[in-house]
Motif scaffolding. Structure first.
Motif, PDB file in Angstrom:
ATOM      1  N   SER A 179       0.787  -1.236   0.000  1.00 56.06           N
ATOM      2  CA  SER A 179       0.000   0.000   0.000  1.00 56.06           C
ATOM      3  C   SER A 179       0.818   1.286   0.000  1.00 56.06           C
ATOM      4  CB  SER A 179      -0.934   0.013   1.218  1.00 56.06           C
ATOM      5  OG  SER A 179      -1.783  -1.115   1.216  1.00 56.06           O
ATOM      6  N   TYR A 180       2.043   1.234   0.515  1.00 55.94           N
ATOM      7  CA  TYR A 180       2.821   2.457   0.697  1.00 55.94           C
ATOM      8  C   TYR A 180       3.911   2.647  -0.368  1.00 55.94           C
ATOM      9  CZ  TYR A 180       0.580   3.391   5.173  1.00 55.94           C
ATOM     10  OH  TYR A 180      -0.335   3.688   6.148  1.00 55.94           O
ATOM     11  N   GLU A 181       4.582   1.584  -0.723  1.00 55.33           N
ATOM     12  CA  GLU A 181       5.660   1.726  -1.706  1.00 55.33           C
ATOM     13  C   GLU A 181       5.176   2.281  -3.041  1.00 55.33           C
ATOM     14  OE1 GLU A 181       8.082  -1.748  -2.052  1.00 55.33           O
ATOM     15  OE2 GLU A 181       9.205  -1.267  -0.225  1.00 55.33           O
ATOM     16  N   PRO A 182       3.994   1.867  -3.553  1.00 55.91           N
ATOM     17  CA  PRO A 182       3.519   2.462  -4.816  1.00 55.91           C
ATOM     18  C   PRO A 182       3.340   3.983  -4.718  1.00 55.91           C
ATOM     19  CG  PRO A 182       2.301   0.464  -4.336  1.00 55.91           C
ATOM     20  CD  PRO A 182       3.112   0.772  -3.114  1.00 55.91           C
ATOM     21  N   VAL A 183       2.880   4.473  -3.565  1.00 55.24           N
ATOM     22  CA  VAL A 183       2.699   5.917  -3.363  1.00 55.24           C
ATOM     23  C   VAL A 183       4.057   6.609  -3.311  1.00 55.24           C
ATOM     24  CG1 VAL A 183       1.773   7.696  -1.826  1.00 55.24           C
ATOM     25  CG2 VAL A 183       0.546   5.531  -2.105  1.00 55.24           C
ATOM     26  N   LEU A 184       5.025   5.958  -2.644  1.00 52.15           N
ATOM     27  CA  LEU A 184       6.362   6.555  -2.501  1.00 52.15           C
ATOM     28  C   LEU A 184       7.167   6.526  -3.798  1.00 52.15           C
ATOM     29  CD1 LEU A 184       7.209   5.138   1.018  1.00 52.15           C
ATOM     30  CD2 LEU A 184       7.023   7.559   0.428  1.00 52.15           C
ATOM     31  N   ARG A 185       6.669   5.775  -4.775  1.00 48.47           N
ATOM     32  CA  ARG A 185       7.341   5.766  -6.089  1.00 48.47           C
ATOM     33  C   ARG A 185       6.849   6.911  -6.970  1.00 48.47           C
ATOM     34  NH1 ARG A 185       7.278  -0.077  -5.605  1.00 48.47           N
ATOM     35  NH2 ARG A 185       5.262  -0.216  -6.664  1.00 48.47           N
ATOM     36  N   SER A 186       5.989   7.748  -6.406  1.00 46.69           N
ATOM     37  CA  SER A 186       5.477   8.899  -7.145  1.00 46.69           C
ATOM     38  C   SER A 186       6.626   9.798  -7.599  1.00 46.69           C
ATOM     39  CB  SER A 186       4.517   9.697  -6.255  1.00 46.69           C
ATOM     40  OG  SER A 186       4.278  10.964  -6.796  1.00 46.69           O
ATOM     41  N   LYS A 187       6.462  10.392  -8.759  1.00 41.98           N
ATOM     42  CA  LYS A 187       7.492  11.308  -9.281  1.00 41.98           C
ATOM     43  C   LYS A 187       7.336  12.705  -8.679  1.00 41.98           C
ATOM     44  CE  LYS A 187       7.939   8.844 -13.676  1.00 41.98           C
ATOM     45  NZ  LYS A 187       7.767   8.910 -15.152  1.00 41.98           N
ATOM     46  N   ASN A 188       6.257  12.895  -7.930  1.00 43.41           N
ATOM     47  CA  ASN A 188       5.942  14.223  -7.403  1.00 43.41           C
ATOM     48  C   ASN A 188       6.377  14.347  -5.938  1.00 43.41           C
ATOM     49  OD1 ASN A 188       4.756  16.799  -7.300  1.00 43.41           O
ATOM     50  ND2 ASN A 188       2.833  15.960  -6.523  1.00 43.41           N
ATOM     51  N   LEU A 189       7.667  14.121  -5.647  1.00 39.76           N
ATOM     52  CA  LEU A 189       8.146  14.139  -4.269  1.00 39.76           C
ATOM     53  C   LEU A 189       8.801  15.455  -3.868  1.00 39.76           C
ATOM     54  CD1 LEU A 189       9.557  10.521  -3.788  1.00 39.76           C
ATOM     55  CD2 LEU A 189       7.285  11.394  -3.326  1.00 39.76           C
ATOM     56  N   LYS A 190       8.644  16.488  -4.675  1.00 43.14           N
ATOM     57  CA  LYS A 190       9.116  17.847  -4.346  1.00 43.14           C
ATOM     58  C   LYS A 190      10.615  17.888  -4.043  1.00 43.14           C
ATOM     59  CE  LYS A 190       4.633  18.517  -4.110  1.00 43.14           C
ATOM     60  NZ  LYS A 190       3.865  18.949  -5.275  1.00 43.14           N
ATOM     61  N   GLY A 191      11.371  17.017  -4.682  1.00 40.27           N
ATOM     62  CA  GLY A 191      12.822  17.035  -4.483  1.00 40.27           C
ATOM     63  C   GLY A 191      13.290  16.330  -3.227  1.00 40.27           C
ATOM     64  N   LEU A 192      12.379  15.769  -2.453  1.00 34.98           N
ATOM     65  CA  LEU A 192      12.745  15.039  -1.234  1.00 34.98           C
ATOM     66  C   LEU A 192      12.796  13.537  -1.517  1.00 34.98           C
ATOM     67  CD1 LEU A 192      10.497  16.912   1.339  1.00 34.98           C
ATOM     68  CD2 LEU A 192      12.967  17.080   1.157  1.00 34.98           C
ATOM     69  N   PRO A 194      12.032   9.520  -0.741  1.00 29.44           N
ATOM     70  CA  PRO A 194      10.867   8.827  -0.164  1.00 29.44           C
ATOM     71  C   PRO A 194      10.951   8.727   1.353  1.00 29.44           C
ATOM     72  CG  PRO A 194      11.593   7.686  -2.138  1.00 29.44           C
ATOM     73  CD  PRO A 194      12.619   8.744  -1.849  1.00 29.44           C
ATOM     74  N   TYR A 195      12.155   8.514   1.889  1.00 27.05           N
ATOM     75  CA  TYR A 195      12.289   8.364   3.339  1.00 27.05           C
ATOM     76  C   TYR A 195      12.012   9.685   4.057  1.00 27.05           C
ATOM     77  CZ  TYR A 195      13.956   6.516   7.785  1.00 27.05           C
ATOM     78  OH  TYR A 195      14.040   6.087   9.086  1.00 27.05           O
ATOM     79  N   HIS A 196      12.429  10.812   3.464  1.00 29.93           N
ATOM     80  CA  HIS A 196      12.136  12.121   4.050  1.00 29.93           C
ATOM     81  C   HIS A 196      10.624  12.392   4.037  1.00 29.93           C
ATOM     82  CE1 HIS A 196      16.477  13.612   3.210  1.00 29.93           C
ATOM     83  NE2 HIS A 196      16.352  13.168   4.446  1.00 29.93           N
ATOM     84  N   ILE A 197       9.968  11.942   2.979  1.00 28.38           N
ATOM     85  CA  ILE A 197       8.513  12.084   2.897  1.00 28.38           C
ATOM     86  C   ILE A 197       7.853  11.281   4.021  1.00 28.38           C
ATOM     87  CG2 ILE A 197       6.466  11.538   1.516  1.00 28.38           C
ATOM     88  CD1 ILE A 197       7.949  13.930   0.430  1.00 28.38           C
ATOM     89  N   MET A 198       8.381  10.095   4.296  1.00 23.63           N
ATOM     90  CA  MET A 198       7.868   9.268   5.392  1.00 23.63           C
ATOM     91  C   MET A 198       8.021   9.979   6.738  1.00 23.63           C
ATOM     92  SD  MET A 198       9.344   5.506   4.308  1.00 23.63           S
ATOM     93  CE  MET A 198       9.046   4.815   5.950  1.00 23.63           C
ATOM     94  N   ILE A 199       9.170  10.600   6.938  1.00 21.30           N
ATOM     95  CA  ILE A 199       9.416  11.311   8.200  1.00 21.30           C
ATOM     96  C   ILE A 199       8.404  12.448   8.366  1.00 21.30           C
ATOM     97  CG2 ILE A 199      11.049  12.752   9.479  1.00 21.30           C
ATOM     98  CD1 ILE A 199      13.321  11.128   8.156  1.00 21.30           C
ATOM     99  N   ILE A 200       8.220  13.231   7.305  1.00 18.83           N
ATOM    100  CA  ILE A 200       7.272  14.355   7.366  1.00 18.83           C
ATOM    101  C   ILE A 200       5.847  13.842   7.591  1.00 18.83           C
ATOM    102  CG2 ILE A 200       6.269  16.286   6.080  1.00 18.83           C
ATOM    103  CD1 ILE A 200       9.018  16.512   4.626  1.00 18.83           C
ATOM    104  N   ALA A 201       5.505  12.727   6.950  1.00 16.83           N
ATOM    105  CA  ALA A 201       4.173  12.144   7.128  1.00 16.83           C
ATOM    106  C   ALA A 201       3.924  11.783   8.589  1.00 16.83           C
ATOM    107  CB  ALA A 201       4.002  10.918   6.243  1.00 16.83           C
TER     108      ALA A 201
END
Length: 323
Positions: A179-192, A194-201
């Motif tokens: 459920s999570y890895e497909p979302v984290l493969r998004s190209k729209n990560l604002k230059g961060l 995937p792991y940084h996105i997880m931390i912010i989440a």
């Protein structure tokens, strides 16, 4: 001689008929739980089944097991309803164990999860902590970070009784990969990353439960990071204290000075790992955060937040809210 041979054939045929009849005969079983432990022999298993009334003839079970020549799986089973010896054997061979629900809720961290696993009788929390706070164990799954924090999604799982730690971890990670890895493969990560996105989440999850606020708070965090400001997020201090067993349920001003890389009042940037579990909804809110000029926020009622663009505006709103 012919009569003897004919009688022998008759007995053999009768034995086969009786064996097959007993093998396929179904009898009613009231809900009965048994545990098949690792290393149990077929003889031990058949004896337990007969003693518990799950099968009526262990000899037939033993013969059938010998014919099949396959091992039965350890585990915790519940037998109920109309079942034959063959049905019972199939359940044990396929490992159709009785499973028990275990729920991780959004915002729970590894410490919370460990306590809950122990309380619900799955696993000792010390065993859980020893495994999930090990970087070496994390490497086994090619995951980033210093611990498994953030990799166990909030969800209701179904676990076997008395599971080993790797079974539990793999069960949680299976949901993350699905459920999570497909979302984290998004190209729209604002230059961060995937792991940084997880931390912010995880930070957003701990700050608000309101769906409409999540992208706004994610935007505030992004703004503060871009400006090089300290994030000053209370839950990071709480997490730092929990890691060393100092959290007592009440956050004080003195605690805001606690020296830890997780303390975003003391250190700039993101904490080294996520600080909790987070929903897919929250993850998507971070990736699609709302662009605003907000840099500050606070809550008056513990739920809805009030946002400000400047510190002066922030103070004015706080004074008005808490006269």
């Amino acid at each position: 001689m012919r009569k003897f041979l004919g009688f022998f054939i008759f007995l053999s045929a009768l034995s086969v008929v009786l064996f097959l009849t007993e093998l396929h005969h179904k009898h009613s079983i009231k809900a009965t739980d048994i545990e098949i432990k690792k290393g149990y022999s077929i003889k031990q298993i058949s004896r337990i089944l007969e003693e518990k009334g799950i099968i009526r003839n262990r000899a037939v079970f033993l013969i059938y097991s010998k014919i099949k020549g396959k091992s039965l799986k350890e585990g915790y089973y519940q037998f109920e309803g109309d079942l034959s010896i063959k049905d019972v054997w199939e359940i044990l061979y396929k490992g159709r164990e009785k499973l028990f629900p275990f729920t991780i809720t959004p915002g729970e961290d590894l410490i919370d999860i460990g306590k809950k696993l122990e309380k619900e009788g799955f696993l000792k929390k010390e065993i859980f902590y020893h495994y999930v706070f090990s970087r070496e164990n994390l490497k086994k799954f090619s995951l980033k970070g210093n611990s498994f924090e953030g990799y166990f999604p909030p969800e209701t799982y179904y676990l076997r009784k008395n599971p080993d730690i790797e079974y539990v971890v793999k069960t949680f990670l299976k949901e993350f990969k699905k459920s999570y890895e497909p979302v984290l493969r998004s190209k729209n990560l604002k230059g961060l990353s995937p792991y940084h996105i997880m931390i912010i989440a995880s930070l957003v999850e701990k700050e608000t439960a309101l769906t409409e606020e999540k992208p706004v708070i994610a935007g505030v965090i992004m703004n503060r990071l871009k400006k090089g400001m300290r994030l000053q997020i209370d839950p990071t201090v709480i997490y730092a204290l929990k890691l060393v067993g100092l959290w007592n349920g009440k956050l004080t001003k003195e605690m805001l000075k606690f020296d830890s890389q997780y303390n975003t009042y003391v250190y700039f940037g993101l904490p080294p790992t996520p600080i909790s579990s987070f929903s897919v909804e929250t993850l998507k809110a971070v990736i699609n955060y709302k662009k605003t000029d907000y840099l500050y926020f606070f809550t008056k009622d513990g739920k809805k937040h009030i946002f400000s663009k400047t510190y002066r505006e922030h103070l004015k709103k706080m004074i008005k809210s808490f006269p």
